[in-house]
Design an enzyme around this catalytic site. Structure first.
Site, PDB file in Angstrom:
ATOM      1  N   GLY A 182       0.882  -1.070  -0.293  1.00  0.00           N
ATOM      2  CA  GLY A 182       0.111  -0.240   0.211  1.00  0.00           C
ATOM      3  C   GLY A 182       0.885   0.930   0.023  1.00  0.00           C
ATOM      4  N   GLU A 183       0.637   2.146   0.806  1.00  0.00           N
ATOM      5  CA  GLU A 183       1.958   3.612   0.867  1.00  0.00           C
ATOM      6  C   GLU A 183       2.111   3.628   2.369  1.00  0.00           C
ATOM      7  OE1 GLU A 183       2.380   4.601  -2.307  1.00  0.00           O
ATOM      8  OE2 GLU A 183       3.392   5.658  -0.680  1.00  0.00           O
ATOM      9  N   SER A 184       3.333   3.286   2.731  1.00  0.00           N
ATOM     10  CA  SER A 184       3.474   2.775   3.389  1.00  0.00           C
ATOM     11  C   SER A 184       3.719   4.112   4.838  1.00  0.00           C
ATOM     12  CB  SER A 184       4.989   2.407   4.260  1.00  0.00           C
ATOM     13  OG  SER A 184       5.757   3.305   3.302  1.00  0.00           O
ATOM     14  N   GLU A 194       1.388 -12.839  -3.152  1.00  0.00           N
ATOM     15  CA  GLU A 194       0.375 -12.685  -2.977  1.00  0.00           C
ATOM     16  C   GLU A 194      -0.856 -12.230  -4.123  1.00  0.00           C
ATOM     17  OE1 GLU A 194       1.644  -9.925  -1.934  1.00  0.00           O
ATOM     18  OE2 GLU A 194       0.537  -8.130  -2.365  1.00  0.00           O
ATOM     19  N   HIS A 208       5.340  -8.609  -4.609  1.00  0.00           N
ATOM     20  CA  HIS A 208       4.227  -8.915  -3.521  1.00  0.00           C
ATOM     21  C   HIS A 208       3.763 -10.350  -3.775  1.00  0.00           C
ATOM     22  CE1 HIS A 208       2.358  -5.338  -2.625  1.00  0.00           C
ATOM     23  NE2 HIS A 208       3.401  -4.550  -3.796  1.00  0.00           N
ATOM     24  N   CYS A 214       6.470  -5.349   0.504  1.00  0.00           N
ATOM     25  CA  CYS A 214       6.720  -4.217   0.336  1.00  0.00           C
ATOM     26  C   CYS A 214       6.441  -2.684   1.239  1.00  0.00           C
ATOM     27  CB  CYS A 214       4.910  -4.257  -1.060  1.00  0.00           C
ATOM     28  SG  CYS A 214       6.492  -2.465  -2.506  1.00  0.00           S
ATOM     29  N   ARG A 265       6.305  -0.527  -7.235  1.00  0.00           N
ATOM     30  CA  ARG A 265       7.288   1.166  -6.610  1.00  0.00           C
ATOM     31  C   ARG A 265       7.463   0.808  -5.153  1.00  0.00           C
ATOM     32  NH1 ARG A 265       3.917   5.063  -5.263  1.00  0.00           N
ATOM     33  NH2 ARG A 265       1.416   3.920  -4.678  1.00  0.00           N
ATOM     34  N   ARG A 304      12.472   3.422  -0.084  1.00  0.00           N
ATOM     35  CA  ARG A 304      11.217   3.980  -0.851  1.00  0.00           C
ATOM     36  C   ARG A 304      12.124   4.169  -2.030  1.00  0.00           C
ATOM     37  NH1 ARG A 304       7.313   7.450   1.404  1.00  0.00           N
ATOM     38  NH2 ARG A 304       6.574   6.260   0.724  1.00  0.00           N
TER      39      ARG A 304
HETATM   40  N1  GLN Z   1       6.040   2.409  -2.438  1.00  0.00           N
HETATM   41  C1  GLN Z   1       5.055   2.521  -1.159  1.00  0.00           C
HETATM   42  C2  GLN Z   1       5.622   2.853  -0.231  1.00  0.00           C
HETATM   43  O1  GLN Z   1       7.191   3.229  -0.263  1.00  0.00           O
HETATM   44  C3  GLN Z   1       4.902   1.898  -1.335  1.00  0.00           C
HETATM   45  C4  GLN Z   1       3.964   0.249  -2.632  1.00  0.00           C
HETATM   46  C5  GLN Z   1       3.447  -1.192  -2.508  1.00  0.00           C
HETATM   47  O2  GLN Z   1       3.928  -1.791  -1.242  1.00  0.00           O
HETATM   48  N2  GLN Z   1       3.597  -1.017  -3.472  1.00  0.00           N
HETATM   49  O3  GLN Z   1       5.172   2.437   0.886  1.00  0.00           O
END
Ligand code: GLN
Length: 202
Positions: free
Chosen positions: A54-56, A180, A178, A86, A143, A113
């Site tokens: 997700g987005e950390s 999953e 990932h 991730c 990403r 990141r």
């Molecule tokens: N770019 C996201 C981050 O730094 C991680 C991306 C992902 O979980 N697919 O949080």
């Protein structure tokens, strides 16, 4: 039907933001019971926890506002097995190269990141994971971060272009990709082995 003595371990999947469903499905296919975790009380009775992608930055903020950061940190520090993918890898890191964001800070890794370049947002690569022998693991990177440096307690499990992208330390397992999103259950099974070992010790 009665349940066998070897009950499936209950594994939580943090479901504040990002993709939790695919992890639940992979865990169930690998023989565990899965529970999405959004509230503190849903941490009770877990034998393991997955922190998905997700987005950390968002996951961290939400963990603070849902009062989950401290309890999860306490549980993992006390030995609850955790699998971070991730953004989950970023959350577990001791430090992020740039920026200031809430972290669990439990794994002795420094993480960059969006490390593979902002332009190339996602790619796929065949990865060698010596723990699994010769058959490569199909890595889906979105990403993705990489591990910039790691302490002596950290075992690097895979690299890509010279950068570590999978690692473990104690009962913590992390991947920058990932698993999953593939049909390959080997990493989820590896995690469940740690879960079983921790349950047996407790
Ligand atoms: N770019 C996201 C981050 O730094 C991680 C991306 C992902 O979980 N697919 O949080």
């Amino acid at each position: 039907m009665t349940r066998s003595a070897n009950k499936s371990p209950l594994v939580g999947v943090l479901a504040l933001q990002g993709a939790s469903r695919e992890h639940c499905r992979a865990l169930e296919k690998a023989g565990a019971a899965a529970r999405e975790v959004r509230r503190r009380r849903e941490l009770e009775g877990l034998a393991g926890l997955v922190i998905p992608g997700g987005e950390s930055t968002t996951i961290g903020k939400l963990m603070v506002s849902y009062h989950l950061l401290e309890p999860v940190r306490g549980l993992v520090a006390a030995g609850l097995p955790v699998f971070g993918t991730c953004a989950g890898l970023v959350m577990l890191a001791r430090e992020v190269v740039e920026g200031d964001q809430p972290l669990l800070g439990l794994m002795d890794i420094r993480v960059r990141r969006n490390a593979f370049g902002r332009q190339v947002k996602s790619f796929e690569a065949e990865l060698e994971l010596p723990v699994f022998g010769k058959e490569p693991f199909h890595g889906i990177f979105i990403r993705a971060p990489w591990i910039e440096s790691a302490g002596p307690e950290v075992e690097i499990l895979a690299g890509h272009e010279g950068h570590p992208v999978a690692a473990r330390q104690d009962s913590m397992l992390v991947t920058a990709f990932h698993p999953e999103l593939t049909q390959d259950l080997r990493l989820h099974r590896l995690f469940l082995e740690t879960v079983s070992a921790a349950t047996a010790r407790a």
